[in-house]
Write an enzyme that holds these catalytic residues in place. Structure first.
Site, mmCIF file in Angstrom:
data_model
loop_
_atom_site.group_PDB
_atom_site.id
_atom_site.type_symbol
_atom_site.label_atom_id
_atom_site.label_comp_id
_atom_site.label_asym_id
_atom_site.label_seq_id
_atom_site.Cartn_x
_atom_site.Cartn_y
_atom_site.Cartn_z
ATOM 1 N N HIS A 254 0.836 -1.208 0.000
ATOM 2 C CA HIS A 254 0.000 0.000 0.000
ATOM 3 C C HIS A 254 0.869 1.255 0.000
ATOM 4 O O HIS A 254 0.678 2.160 -0.821
ATOM 5 C CB HIS A 254 -0.911 -0.023 1.228
ATOM 6 C CG HIS A 254 -1.804 1.167 1.356
ATOM 7 N ND1 HIS A 254 -3.122 1.156 0.981
ATOM 8 C CD2 HIS A 254 -1.563 2.424 1.829
ATOM 9 C CE1 HIS A 254 -3.663 2.349 1.203
ATOM 10 N NE2 HIS A 254 -2.727 3.143 1.728
ATOM 11 N N GLU A 255 1.819 1.310 0.926
ATOM 12 C CA GLU A 255 2.656 2.505 1.027
ATOM 13 C C GLU A 255 3.576 2.648 -0.185
ATOM 14 O O GLU A 255 3.920 3.764 -0.578
ATOM 15 C CB GLU A 255 3.457 2.494 2.324
ATOM 16 C CG GLU A 255 2.608 2.494 3.597
ATOM 17 C CD GLU A 255 1.585 3.620 3.661
ATOM 18 O OE1 GLU A 255 1.819 4.690 3.034
ATOM 19 O OE2 GLU A 255 0.542 3.445 4.308
ATOM 20 N N HIS A 258 1.871 4.693 -2.792
ATOM 21 C CA HIS A 258 2.079 6.131 -2.574
ATOM 22 C C HIS A 258 3.473 6.556 -3.018
ATOM 23 O O HIS A 258 3.655 7.555 -3.715
ATOM 24 C CB HIS A 258 1.927 6.450 -1.082
ATOM 25 C CG HIS A 258 0.527 6.430 -0.580
ATOM 26 N ND1 HIS A 258 -0.463 7.226 -1.111
ATOM 27 C CD2 HIS A 258 -0.044 5.732 0.441
ATOM 28 C CE1 HIS A 258 -1.595 7.009 -0.448
ATOM 29 N NE2 HIS A 258 -1.366 6.121 0.492
ATOM 30 N N GLU A 284 -4.406 7.801 -3.122
ATOM 31 C CA GLU A 284 -4.987 6.542 -2.648
ATOM 32 C C GLU A 284 -5.347 5.612 -3.796
ATOM 33 O O GLU A 284 -5.332 4.390 -3.637
ATOM 34 C CB GLU A 284 -6.221 6.812 -1.783
ATOM 35 C CG GLU A 284 -5.897 7.308 -0.391
ATOM 36 C CD GLU A 284 -5.069 6.314 0.404
ATOM 37 O OE1 GLU A 284 -5.362 5.103 0.357
ATOM 38 O OE2 GLU A 284 -4.131 6.747 1.096
#
Length: 489
Positions: A254-255, A258, A284
């Site tokens: 997830h990170e 980003h 996101e």
């Protein structure tokens, strides 16, 4: 030097100072001594005062009046500088400094209260944060809706009412899907204990697999995973649980979504308004498509099953199909960041409604825990067992990020649109992901979205990349199709 040149030189220095401020925040979350919190608050307030003065410097207004854009990129630079200047100029410098000081201190108090399961210890400083943010919102709104003014910080050109309309369209189908899935037998999960060092080893491998450049970044641990920085210094954090390795692995993926966005922006935009993600919703969209549509898909989980088997041996899962079910298991739980795809957006809707009520003055901070617990039980059908699983679980309100939460679900909506376009553009996507090769997917996202940074407005960049006007239907189709097949609905 033209007015445009002078403005851009000034902006680059301001952006560089902003990066330093972000680095202080990263340090606070990862390695700062606990006893340094009060001093760090003063440091953050001091640099915020400098930043606020630069962002509202009258010379910026003068340059904006005289500057002529040399090209499309220059016009976008002026658009974003003007928007930021007008917003910053509305907020008194003393108020900006006070917010920076209080939120820096509140972060440490939240972490301690969360560890102690003590809501009462956190509420006084949260009262301060809410009061200051409402004051800021009123200054920004100038008679308009306070919450709309706050959303503008994270998702420009979007209002709370527009978000509410999207959520209202999503909620009935999400609730129906949740009920249908939970009526079916739950797949088995992983079992055993998972060495923390081995988790971090695979976590770093996953980061690189998804295109994260460790020469310009690093992976550390924090209470709440996050990504920080842009350009040549983009850092991420994750967390470990010795009984739940997915927490670590999918937080990392997830990170990385980003971080890959920030690392992938056109280098010519560095230290300018275009040199960062255009909005948190678009940000996101990257983290969620990396984590869910790619990382939790049948093809990639087959590869990850092999990686985990090599590293941990037998962990109670017999084959890749069973592993895919385990990764996508829909189950009751309290924690937003650990929620499955079916229920995740319901967590966001809860927070959206509560923080909107806080900003409107319809909900008092003293009543927040009860309001949270009542809403959670109504939405999920069981009671919150402890504050760290309830209103103390997220860091966002302690640091004043009101208006941020709805961008998580907007990101899911955007990701749904992007994924449909990606599948059409990369026909052998599944075969690639099954080999642990994400380059087809990440390359398409880089070319069609990430490299643009802040060049286009949020909804425009999604529409350009996906070829469709952003809306919830692609996401709902994806969720109903995926989980309908998994649970044989």
């Amino acid at each position: 030097m033209t007015a445009f040149d002078d403005l851009m030189a000034f902006q680059r220095e301001t952006s560089a100072l902003g990066q330093i401020s972000g680095r202080l925040g990263w340090d606070q979350e990862t390695v700062m001594p606990r006893g340094a919190a009060q001093q760090r608050g003063e440091e953050m307030a001091a640099i915020e005062a400098v930043l606020h003065a630069r962002r509202s410097d009258p010379r910026v207004g003068d340059w904006l009046k005289r500057a002529e854009a040399p090209c499309e990129v220059g016009a976008a630079q002026l658009r974003e500088i003007r928007r930021a200047f007008e917003r910053t100029s509305k907020v008194p410098a003393d108020l900006a400094k006070a917010i920076a000081r209080v939120t820096s201190q509140a972060q440490g108090k939240w972490a301690q209260a969360r560890a102690d399961e003590d809501v009462a210890a956190f509420l006084p400083v949260l009262e301060e944060v809410v009061a200051l943010k409402r004051e800021e919102g009123a200054a920004l709104a100038q008679g308009g809706d306070i919450y709309d003014a706050m959303v503008e910080d994270y998702e420009p050109y979007t209002t709370g009412g527009q978000i509410a309309a999207i959520f209202d369209a999503m909620r009935p189908r999400l609730v129906a899907l949740r009920a249908a899935v939970l009526d079916k037998p739950m797949p088995k999960g992983v079992s055993g204990t998972f060495d923390e060092q081995s988790q971090m080893q695979l976590s770093r491998k996953l980061a690189v697999t998804f295109g994260y450049d460790l020469n310009r970044g690093r992976v550390d641990k924090a209470v709440h995973p996050f990504s920080s920085g842009s350009g040549l210094d983009v850092r991420i954090t994750t967390r470990t649980s010795n009984v739940d390795p997915f927490n670590c692995f999918y937080s990392t993926i997830h990170e990385v979504g980003h971080a890959a966005y920030e690392q992938g922006i056109n280098p010519a935009y560095a230290l300018t308004p275009l040199g960062q993600g255009v909005s948190m919703g678009v940000h996101e969209s990257q983290s969620r498509i990396y984590e869910n549509q790619l990382g939790r898909g049948r093809a990639f989980t087959g590869w990850l099953f092999g990686q985990m088997t090599d590293l941990f041996g037998d962990f109670g899962i017999s084959d890749a199909d069973e592993f895919y079910s385990a990764v996508n298991r829909v189950h009751n739980g309290y924690i937003r960041t650990e929620a499955d795809e079916v229920q995740y957006n319901l967590h966001i809707m809860l927070r959206f409604d509560l923080e909107r009520a806080l900003m409107a003055g319809d909900l008092q901070v003293a009543d927040l825990e009860a309001a949270w617990n009542d809403r959670f039980e109504a939405d999920f059908g069981y009671a919150v067992d402890k504050p760290s699983n309830g209103c103390l679980q997220d860091v966002h309100w302690s640091v004043g990020l009101f208006g941020y939460f709805p961008t998580y679900s907007l990101g899911n909506v955007y990701a749904g649109c992007l994924y449909e376009a990606l599948q059409a553009a990369v026909p052998d996507l599944g075969a690639q992901l099954g080999q642990g090769d994400t380059s087809g997917a990440t390359g398409w996202l880089h070319e069609n979205l990430q490299r643009h940074g802040g060049l286009y407005a949020p909804r425009e960049v999604i529409e350009r990349a996906s070829g469709m006007e952003p809306g919830p239907e692609p996401l709902l189709r994806y969720l109903e199709g995926k989980f309908g097949a998994l649970y044989r609905l």
